[in-house]
Write an enzyme that holds these catalytic residues in place. Structure first.
Site, PDB file in Angstrom:
ATOM      1  N   ASP A   1     -41.576   1.341 -41.901  1.00 38.14           N
ATOM      2  CA  ASP A   1     -40.402   1.379 -40.909  1.00 38.14           C
ATOM      3  C   ASP A   1     -40.126   2.818 -40.372  1.00 38.14           C
ATOM      4  O   ASP A   1     -39.183   2.909 -39.763  1.00 38.14           O
ATOM      5  CB  ASP A   1     -39.011   0.770 -41.639  1.00 38.14           C
ATOM      6  CG  ASP A   1     -38.650   1.429 -42.799  1.00 38.14           C
ATOM      7  OD1 ASP A   1     -39.476   2.204 -43.203  1.00 38.14           O
ATOM      8  OD2 ASP A   1     -37.803   1.051 -43.462  1.00 38.14           O
TER       9      ASP A   1
ATOM     10  N   GLU B   1     -37.855  -1.441 -50.552  1.00 40.67           N
ATOM     11  CA  GLU B   1     -37.144  -0.487 -51.114  1.00 40.67           C
ATOM     12  C   GLU B   1     -36.285  -0.838 -52.345  1.00 40.67           C
ATOM     13  O   GLU B   1     -35.160  -1.714 -51.853  1.00 40.67           O
ATOM     14  CB  GLU B   1     -36.349   0.551 -50.085  1.00 40.67           C
ATOM     15  CG  GLU B   1     -37.242   1.067 -49.192  1.00 40.67           C
ATOM     16  CD  GLU B   1     -36.636   2.024 -48.181  1.00 40.67           C
ATOM     17  OE1 GLU B   1     -35.405   2.381 -48.250  1.00 40.67           O
ATOM     18  OE2 GLU B   1     -37.510   2.576 -47.276  1.00 40.67           O
TER      19      GLU B   1
ATOM     20  N   GLU C   1     -41.166   8.176 -53.707  1.00 40.43           N
ATOM     21  CA  GLU C   1     -41.074   9.197 -52.779  1.00 40.43           C
ATOM     22  C   GLU C   1     -39.875  10.510 -53.152  1.00 40.43           C
ATOM     23  O   GLU C   1     -39.109  10.104 -53.880  1.00 40.43           O
ATOM     24  CB  GLU C   1     -40.481   8.696 -51.391  1.00 40.43           C
ATOM     25  CG  GLU C   1     -39.994   9.589 -50.181  1.00 40.43           C
ATOM     26  CD  GLU C   1     -39.817   8.771 -48.867  1.00 40.43           C
ATOM     27  OE1 GLU C   1     -40.240   7.477 -48.996  1.00 40.43           O
ATOM     28  OE2 GLU C   1     -39.336   9.460 -47.757  1.00 40.43           O
TER      29      GLU C   1
HETATM   30  O1  KIV Z   1     -41.770   4.006 -43.859  1.00 41.78           O
HETATM   31  C1  KIV Z   1     -42.460   4.753 -44.208  1.00 41.78           C
HETATM   32  O2  KIV Z   1     -43.539   5.656 -43.504  1.00 41.78           O
HETATM   33  C2  KIV Z   1     -42.680   4.899 -45.540  1.00 41.78           C
HETATM   34  C3  KIV Z   1     -43.627   6.062 -46.241  1.00 41.78           C
HETATM   35  C4  KIV Z   1     -43.153   7.172 -46.219  1.00 41.78           C
HETATM   36  C5  KIV Z   1     -43.848   5.698 -47.629  1.00 41.78           C
HETATM   37  O3  KIV Z   1     -42.196   4.124 -46.257  1.00 41.78           O
END
Ligand code: KIV
Length: 272
Positions: free
Chosen positions: A52, A123, A190
């Protein structure tokens, strides 16, 4: 290895678990469109994440919050059409899975049916476990995402490193174990301290893929626009830029403008 991408065997969630067991590091990279995904797939990346982060790098939003389910599906379908080897994972966007498990399942089914992707990413940990179970029960593979979770940016108030304090570190470890028990096939961590990431990777049997989480995890992920240097203003410590594409492109386009103005382009050979 064959140069014909159609001959590659597709990476699966089982291949990733085998890679963890055999200590082969997993490479994961984002892509959001057909042309970029073709290059990423041909380069041998194991997992393509339709993140996203498209909200930031493709649409210019400040956060990942505005991107919609239909916009994610548009990006994901283009990536799936381009990829023959990599496993394609798609982020469930903010608001498409947090309110209740039914909605989480509906959103995941829509992504799988309309994009052809192979898995979804969410998430959060314990607080969304019912939604994760519901999606998994329908046979849809789920990747978790802990640590700095950009969809909660207004709750954190900052993009600083997460889980430096004991209490948050304990919760993160417990969330990772919950994700494994629920049946998630992998977890993204992250921007957390590398010692904590190492502990998580050692504590679960599913692959742990880091971004700003050090090298003692099972794989790494980056946003492609950062890796190739299309984004100039984003410079976190964890980022390694492999190109300076912004400046190279700008230079090429400036030469094109100049050639058009001076009628150097097109020349005799470039016309009919
Ligand atoms: O949306 C994204 O690019 C991510 C990565 C940073 C893991 O979730």
């Amino acid at each position: 290895m064959s140069s014909d991408p159609k001959e590659y065997k597709r990476v699966t969630i089982n291949s990733l678990v085998k890679m963890k067991k055999s200590q082969e590091k997993i490479s994961m990279l984002t892509a959001y469109d057909y042309s970029m995904a073709k290059v990423v797939d041909a380069a041998g990346v194991d997992v393509i994440l339709v993140g996203d982060s498209a909200s930031n790098v493709m649409s210019g939003h400040e956060t990942t919050i505005p991107i919609t389910l239909n916009q994610m599906i548009y990006h994901a379908a283009a990536v799936v059409r381009a990829s023959h080897r990599a496993l394609v994972v798609v982020d469930l966007p903010f608001g498409s899975y947090q309110s209740d498990p039914q909605e989480a399942l509906r959103s995941s089914i829509k992504i799988m049916k309309e994009s052809g992707a192979h898995a979804v990413k969410v998430e959060g940990g314990n607080e969304i476990k019912e939604s994760i179970s519901r999606i998994l029960n329908a046979g849809i593979p789920v990747m978790g995402h802990l640590g700095l979770t950009p969809q909660s940016i207004y709750k954190f108030g900052t993009y600083a490193v997460r889980a430096r304090e004991d209490e948050e570190a304990k919760k993160l470890l417990s969330d990772a174990k919950t994700l494994e028990v629920l049946g998630c096939f992998a977890i993204v961590l992250e921007k957390i301290p590398s010692e904590l990431a190492k502990l998580v990777a050692q504590s679960v049997n599913i692959p742990v893929i880091g971004i700003g989480a050090g090298s003692d995890v099972d794989g790494q992920v980056l946003v492609i626009h950062d890796l190739i240097g299309l984004t100039k203003e984003f410079n976190p410590r964890f980022l390694r830029r492999y190109m300076n594409l912004h400046d190279e492109m700008k230079n090429a386009i400036e030469r094109y403008v100049s050639d058009v103005k001076s009628v150097d382009f097109p020349n005799r050979k470039e016309q009919y």
